[in-house]
Scaffold this active site. Structure first.
Site, mmCIF file in Angstrom:
data_model
loop_
_atom_site.group_PDB
_atom_site.id
_atom_site.type_symbol
_atom_site.label_atom_id
_atom_site.label_comp_id
_atom_site.label_asym_id
_atom_site.label_seq_id
_atom_site.Cartn_x
_atom_site.Cartn_y
_atom_site.Cartn_z
ATOM 1 N N ARG A 229 0.844 -1.190 0.000
ATOM 2 C CA ARG A 229 0.000 0.000 0.000
ATOM 3 C C ARG A 229 0.884 1.246 0.000
ATOM 4 O O ARG A 229 1.868 1.322 0.731
ATOM 5 C CB ARG A 229 -0.910 0.021 1.236
ATOM 6 N N ASP A 253 4.829 -0.169 -7.090
ATOM 7 C CA ASP A 253 3.586 -0.483 -7.792
ATOM 8 C C ASP A 253 2.425 0.265 -7.157
ATOM 9 O O ASP A 253 1.358 0.393 -7.763
ATOM 10 C CB ASP A 253 3.345 -1.996 -7.750
ATOM 11 N N GLU A 258 -2.597 7.637 -4.738
ATOM 12 C CA GLU A 258 -2.645 7.091 -6.096
ATOM 13 C C GLU A 258 -4.064 7.040 -6.687
ATOM 14 O O GLU A 258 -4.227 6.936 -7.899
ATOM 15 C CB GLU A 258 -2.067 5.673 -6.110
ATOM 16 N N HIS A 290 -0.305 -0.003 -9.898
ATOM 17 C CA HIS A 290 -1.019 -0.895 -8.970
ATOM 18 C C HIS A 290 -1.547 -2.116 -9.734
ATOM 19 O O HIS A 290 -2.743 -2.389 -9.741
ATOM 20 C CB HIS A 290 -2.158 -0.163 -8.255
HETATM 21 C C1 COI Z 1 -5.609 -5.799 -3.165
HETATM 22 O O1 COI Z 1 -6.166 -6.869 -3.439
HETATM 23 O O2 COI Z 1 -5.492 -5.450 -1.974
HETATM 24 C C2 COI Z 1 -5.071 -4.956 -4.235
HETATM 25 O O3 COI Z 1 -4.210 -4.160 -3.955
HETATM 26 C C3 COI Z 1 -5.624 -5.038 -5.625
HETATM 27 C C4 COI Z 1 -6.708 -4.120 -5.911
HETATM 28 C C5 COI Z 1 -6.745 -2.753 -5.404
HETATM 29 C C6 COI Z 1 -7.422 -4.293 -7.212
#
Ligand code: COI
Length: 324
Positions: A229, A253, A258, A290
């Site tokens: 994150r 990423d 963001e 991301h």
């Molecule tokens: C998650 O699964 O936590 C991700 O970061 C992916 C998402 C925001 C599509």
């Protein structure tokens, strides 16, 4: 059960259709994210699914409760976008998803190796017709110490992938419960690692875990990888560390603030985020959108997992991936 799926991307539709047939569900799709100005769309539905880019705050949960919705399922693993206290208050059950952790783990390994071999710099040089080897002397994975922060499903795989390539690997986690992992304290990991890779959920306690203070403890020329994150890292402090050559490179990423940029085509309108623009001018920075999760397997798993959780909530009052 009538389900509304928020923040649906085109590439999810095939999985939604396959699983709605398999589980006999009535699903409507909405490309808009779930947030205060779109929550009204959920009126008349029994359950809602959404993604990590939605803003499931108190206002949204209060409205969902007023529409009689008793359970919601994220298709993401991270749930820092859901106000769990308000969910409790409005008696709405929440689940997150499980999906192939190899999606993110392989991506973290890939971008780490790209940094070790100066691939972002190489691409920038070649775009300018510079095919020389100047500044491209790389490092081999087996000669690095890798520090893995967070040893959940993804972190554990990252740990083993680096080990299998001969790196020396250490890890830090609040819960040191895996006997096959070489845990150290956070300070030791920061002081001794050549590559530091983040795999911890975002909590109130670890916001800006990587900041001026933690960067000052790191080895010179450290490479920092973030596929977790964005808010785990203070971007302004990273820029300072890059400018002073303390940090050797970063591959992110995810990055703070963001939302509104990642997963969007900003090529026409541009975007207003000076720190990101400053980062992108640097040769030792790799920014991706991301997308570490984004594999065929993971996308299918995310949809399946959320729908199964909604079915279980509806049938049993609880679900496998229930958070609260
Ligand atoms: C998650 O699964 O936590 C991700 O970061 C992916 C998402 C925001 C599509």
């Amino acid at each position: 059960m009538k389900i509304l799926a928020f923040a649906v991307r085109e590439d999810e539709i095939e999985s939604f259709n396959r699983y709605s047939k398999k589980f006999s569900l009535d699903i409507s799709f909405e490309s808009k994210s779930l947030r205060p100005d779109t929550v009204f769309l959920a009126k008349g539905f029994d359950g809602v699914t959404f993604l990590g880019n939605c803003n499931v705050n108190q206002e949204v949960l209060k409205k969902l409760n007023s529409y009689g919705i008793k359970f919601i399922a994220s298709r993401s693993v991270g749930y820092n976008n859901v106000d769990l206290e308000s969910a409790k208050k409005y008696e709405i059950k929440v689940s997150n998803a499980t999906y192939s952790p190899y999606s993110v783990a392989e991506f973290a390994l890939m971008i780490s190796m790209m940094m070790l071999r100066h691939i972002p710099k190489t691409i920038k040089h070649i775009e300018k017709n510079n095919f020389s080897l100047n500044g491209l002397l790389g490092r081999e994975v087996r000669n690095q110490q890798v520090g893995v922060i967070g040893t959940g499903k993804i972190g554990k795989i990252v740990y083993n992938l680096f080990k299998s390539l001969g790196a020396s690997v250490v890890a830090y986690d609040l819960y040191q419960n895996n006997k096959d992992i070489n845990y150290v304290c956070l300070d030791e990991l920061l002081k001794t690692s050549d590559i530091i890779t983040l795999h911890t959920p975002l909590t109130a306690e670890n916001y800006h875990l990587i900041d001026k203070n933690s960067i000052s403890k790191m080895k010179n020329d450290v490479i920092i990888i973030n596929t977790a994150r964005g808010e785990l890292i203070n971007l302004i402090d990273i820029l300072e560390g890059l400018n002073s050559n303390k940090i050797g490179g970063v591959a992110f990423d995810t990055f703070e603030k963001e939302v509104g940029i990642v997963h969007k085509d900003c090529s026409e309108k541009g975007y207003d985020y000076q720190e990101l623009k400053n980062l992108l001018t640097k040769e030792n920075v790799l920014i991706t959108s991301h997308q570490a999760f984004y594999t065929e397997q993971a996308v299918s798993d995310m949809v399946e997992s959320a729908l199964k959780n909604l079915i279980e909530f509806n049938r049993d009052g609880t679900a496998q991936n229930e958070i609260i």
